[in-house]
Design a protein around this motif. Sequence first.
Motif, PDB file in Angstrom:
ATOM      1  N   GLY A 185       0.787  -1.294  -0.107  1.00 33.92           N
ATOM      2  CA  GLY A 185      -0.013   0.182  -0.078  1.00 33.92           C
ATOM      3  C   GLY A 185       0.911   1.011   0.099  1.00 33.92           C
ATOM      4  O   GLY A 185       2.095   1.133   0.325  1.00 33.92           O
ATOM      5  N   ASP A 194      -4.463   1.030  -2.239  1.00 33.24           N
ATOM      6  CA  ASP A 194      -3.804  -0.440  -1.745  1.00 33.24           C
ATOM      7  C   ASP A 194      -3.023  -1.080  -2.692  1.00 33.24           C
ATOM      8  O   ASP A 194      -3.312  -0.789  -4.183  1.00 33.24           O
ATOM      9  CB  ASP A 194      -5.120  -1.189  -1.687  1.00 33.24           C
ATOM     10  N   TYR A 252      -5.196   2.336  -6.778  1.00 32.24           N
ATOM     11  CA  TYR A 252      -4.928   1.201  -6.367  1.00 32.24           C
ATOM     12  C   TYR A 252      -4.146   0.253  -7.413  1.00 32.24           C
ATOM     13  O   TYR A 252      -4.197   0.656  -8.529  1.00 32.24           O
ATOM     14  CB  TYR A 252      -6.277   0.231  -6.175  1.00 32.24           C
ATOM     15  N   TRP A 260      -2.916  -2.410   2.520  1.00 30.06           N
ATOM     16  CA  TRP A 260      -3.575  -1.281   2.477  1.00 30.06           C
ATOM     17  C   TRP A 260      -2.828  -0.270   2.438  1.00 30.06           C
ATOM     18  O   TRP A 260      -1.701  -0.046   2.993  1.00 30.06           O
ATOM     19  CB  TRP A 260      -4.410  -1.185   4.028  1.00 30.06           C
ATOM     20  N   ASN A 267      -2.513   4.239   3.323  1.00 30.31           N
ATOM     21  CA  ASN A 267      -2.806   5.066   4.548  1.00 30.31           C
ATOM     22  C   ASN A 267      -4.208   5.525   4.342  1.00 30.31           C
ATOM     23  O   ASN A 267      -4.915   6.092   5.239  1.00 30.31           O
ATOM     24  CB  ASN A 267      -1.884   6.059   4.584  1.00 30.31           C
ATOM     25  N   HIS A 327      -6.954   3.833   4.319  1.00 26.90           N
ATOM     26  CA  HIS A 327      -7.532   3.117   5.214  1.00 26.90           C
ATOM     27  C   HIS A 327      -7.552   3.477   6.734  1.00 26.90           C
ATOM     28  O   HIS A 327      -8.152   2.850   7.555  1.00 26.90           O
ATOM     29  CB  HIS A 327      -7.477   1.465   5.049  1.00 26.90           C
ATOM     30  N   TYR A 328      -6.488   3.997   7.260  1.00 24.24           N
ATOM     31  CA  TYR A 328      -6.174   4.266   8.389  1.00 24.24           C
ATOM     32  C   TYR A 328      -6.778   5.938   8.975  1.00 24.24           C
ATOM     33  O   TYR A 328      -6.801   6.120  10.182  1.00 24.24           O
ATOM     34  CB  TYR A 328      -4.788   4.380   8.654  1.00 24.24           C
ATOM     35  N   TYR A 350       0.949   2.030   6.563  1.00 21.84           N
ATOM     36  CA  TYR A 350       0.548   1.424   5.143  1.00 21.84           C
ATOM     37  C   TYR A 350       1.101  -0.258   5.561  1.00 21.84           C
ATOM     38  O   TYR A 350       1.730  -0.302   6.359  1.00 21.84           O
ATOM     39  CB  TYR A 350       1.247   2.040   3.983  1.00 21.84           C
ATOM     40  N   GLN A 351       0.522  -0.956   4.697  1.00 17.48           N
ATOM     41  CA  GLN A 351       0.798  -2.372   4.743  1.00 17.48           C
ATOM     42  C   GLN A 351       1.641  -2.861   3.513  1.00 17.48           C
ATOM     43  O   GLN A 351       1.314  -2.561   2.527  1.00 17.48           O
ATOM     44  CB  GLN A 351      -0.485  -3.029   4.821  1.00 17.48           C
TER      45      GLN A 351
END
Length: 379
Positions: free
Chosen positions: A19, A38, A79, A125, A127, A129-130, A141-142
């Motif tokens: 992400g 993402d 994405y 994910w 950022n 999503h956070y 981020y993931q």
Amino acid sequence: MKFVDEAFIEVYAGDGGSGAASFRREKFIPRGGPDGGDGGRGGSIYLVADCNINTLVDYRFLKIFRAQRGENGRGSDQYGRGGEDKVLRVPVGTVVSDAETGETLADLAHHEARAMVAKGGRGGWGNLHYKSSTNRAPRQYQPGEKGEARRLHLELKVLADIGLLGMPNAGKSTLIRAVSAARPKVADYPFTTLAPNLGVVRVDMDKSFVMADIPGLIEGAAEGAGLGHQFLRHLQRTRLLLHIVDLAPFDPETDPVREARAIVEELRRYDEALYHKPRWLVLNKIDMIDEAERDERLADFVRTFGWTGPVYAISALTGNGCAALMQAISYWLDDHPAERLPLEDEMQEDVPVVLTPTPIDAHTSTPRPSPKIKPGETS
């Protein structure tokens, strides 16, 4: 083409994309907020059964397969693109197992049967999503997940209704040539057949079945003598076994009873389930026995061997008795659909021994087998 029925391959699914940690930056828009997208998922690897492929030769030299990884996420809520899946086509009847653990992953017994053998990693994910009311500028981020990696064992088991079992030069290839359009090599030396052969036997306009011929077994195959047990796997899907016995071997010192018992013992040592499959005894090459002593030789063999199941005497070379045998098999298959194989205790019932009536020519003119031999009975 060389027949290849076993292969080891390595498969690597695609990693997921990471992400993005990004913030919207545009003129006259202060504090645009997080907009990191993402990552895309990684591609998975599938095996698909294809009836147009006969062997695993495509996987003999090319052994490593990788799926595409997913793209990383980007700013502006973009994405990442998912990786493309990789599809490997294999013959119908291929059994897929994990080479490290031995666990069976899939049995591709039908055309277009499909199995995922390595799953692609999930995309991470961004950022985006956070964000929350208390976390308005997240920088988390993931990273993408790693795709699965496996070492696979591919094992082809041919699909056939009837399997031929016997010593080298017992006449298995001659029989399949006599009753089908298959043309395996036939010669007067052992191990003429080096790979399984399939033949379609047409009994009537709308009735047919598939017969499989495998290389002959010899005593000590469990220890690797001859070609060993490597081709017996092709009999595991069959519904009925025909044990072909050579009653007139080239070497006069050869004992047909001893050889027949050796075959049964090798079958038991290889697989108990295969040993308990319904099995008929087919005494071949009776055209090489004098007609005056034919009945006595047949009865003496069955008595010495201790067989209590259906017995058929044929000559695969001349075709005598083959028509009646094929008819009996057809009736037996009708009574025993593939969905319900006979139970083990049913296969252990004693069945009266009945020899083929002589003269043998009577078989070719009789549309059904002798009424004393019931095709539905098993050994």
